[in-house]
Design a protein around this motif. Structure first.
Motif: not given
Length: 395
Positions: A314-324
């Motif tokens: 039903s939606v677009v799932a967006k992850s938490e940012p993964v920082y380098l």
């Protein structure tokens, strides 16, 4: 140029406008002129606008955009004079990192593409069918190198994992990265050119696009976010990976240096190379800044982080940012190498791979040391390209 957040500090507005006009001097045959609004056939009006990040009255980053204030009507094709002016601008030298936006018809967009192909220009064009806006980007070396390494690493690791699990070449050979490509959407008349595209070659499937990559180093974060959402919301790709790179504190408005001979030019270039390498290695500044004669040719790579977008029911799932990189510090040793989101099943349709355990296996494609070395090398090359853009020989 870098990802730009927030509104400009109005105290430095005059400096911003001056810097933007230095960047966009190509819009005037006489050189840099004061901003003006012009009326002509086919285009209602044109102006220069800027988006900046400023601190302590010093311009940090400037994005100069050519935009039309008032769109032509949907029924009217733009006049030939309009397209001619756009093409005239694109034929002139533009520094890497430049971003230009024009409101044109779909026919105008196609003429821009024809011009690029005919003269082998190195810029990317996306076209938003709803707003009738062509966005033209001149990628930096950092932008291109980052995207290439991410896509190559994902494909290589996914294929390695499948081969180790006993999956044959009839499957693994179908996982491929696609070079520069233009994807058109019949639903809204848009044309997109992703920074990376992984496909599974299957003539019987309508889901060939598996993973799209978008790299942000010459656009706002909100623009990058919209680009990623478009791929998923239009049903063009089930997974999108974005890599956001932010540069801080680069100087603007470098003066052109004119040399009498190529020997003088090359000797000066070598001085820059020696200075940059000393700063990178002996002074331990792999992420910048790179400075010469009081001018910052590359600022500091403040942030580098990944995000993923995924289609759900039903939606677009967006992850938490993964920082380098965060706040200018390399924190890549502590990152999750699978981005917490990319799985083997993202590369291969279920009809070709039904092993659920294998499909759910994380693809650990990130090699922090390799990636950080690439960033440092690409920062060096980007700074050097900016230097070369200011060099000229006497005629």
């Amino acid at each position: 140029m870098s990802l730009i957040d927030g509104e400009p500090d109005r105290r430095s507005y005059a400096n911003v406008r001056q810097a933007a006009w230095q960047v966009m001097a190509i819009t005037s045959r006489e050189g840099v002129t004061a901003p003006e609004t012009r009326q002509r056939s086919g285009i209602k009006s044109t102006k220069i606008s800027t988006i900046v990040t400023a601190k302590n009255d010093t311009v940090q980053n400037v994005t100069a955009k050519v935009v039309t204030v008032e769109e032509v009507s949907a029924e009217d094709e733009p006049m030939e004079t309009e397209i001619s002016e756009v093409l005239e601008i694109l034929r002139r030298p533009l520094p890497s990192g430049s971003v230009l936006e024009f409101v044109v018809s779909e026919g105008g967009y196609k003429k821009i593409i024809e011009e690029r192909e005919a003269f082998n220009r190195k810029y990317r064009v996306s076209y938003d069918g709803k707003s009738r806006t062509a966005i033209i980007c001149f990628p930096t070396y950092l932008h291109e190198a980052s995207g290439g390494l991410v896509i190559d690493s994902m494909v290589s690791e996914a294929v390695r994992m499948l081969q180790n699990a006993g999956v044959g070449d009839d499957v693994t050979s179908r996982i491929r990265r696609i070079g520069p490509a233009t994807i058109d959407s019949s639903s809204d008349g848009s044309y997109k050119e992703p920074d990376g595209l992984i496909v599974f070659e299957d003539s019987e499937s309508d889901n060939a696009f598996r993973i799209v990559l978008e790299v942000g180093f010459s656009q706002t974060y909100s623009s990058l976010n919209r680009a990623c959402l478009w791929w998923v919301e239009q049903g063009e790709a089930p997974v999108v990976v974005s890599l956001c790179l932010t540069e801080n504190n680069k100087s603007s408005g470098a003066a052109t240096m004119v040399f009498r001979t190529t020997e003088e030019r090359d000797a000066q270039k070598q001085r820059y190379i020696d200075a940059f390498n000393t700063q990178r290695r002996q002074e331990h500044r792999p992420l910048g800044p790179l400075v010469y004669n009081g001018y910052t040719w590359f600022g500091t790579l403040r942030d580098a982080f990944f995000e993923t977008y995924r289609a759900t029911d039903s939606v677009v799932a967006k992850s938490e940012p993964v920082y380098l990189v965060k706040d200018g510090v390399d924190i890549s040793d502590g990152i999750s190498r699978d981005l917490r989101a990319i799985k083997v099943g993202d590369f291969v349709p279920y009809s070709w791979l039904s092993d659920d355990i294998l499909r759910r296996s994380a693809v650990n494609f990130l090699r922090p040391q390799t990636f950080m070395q690439m960033l440092s090398d690409a920062i060096f090359r980007t700074a050097l390209n900016r230097v070369k853009n200011t060099f000229a020989l006497e005629e």
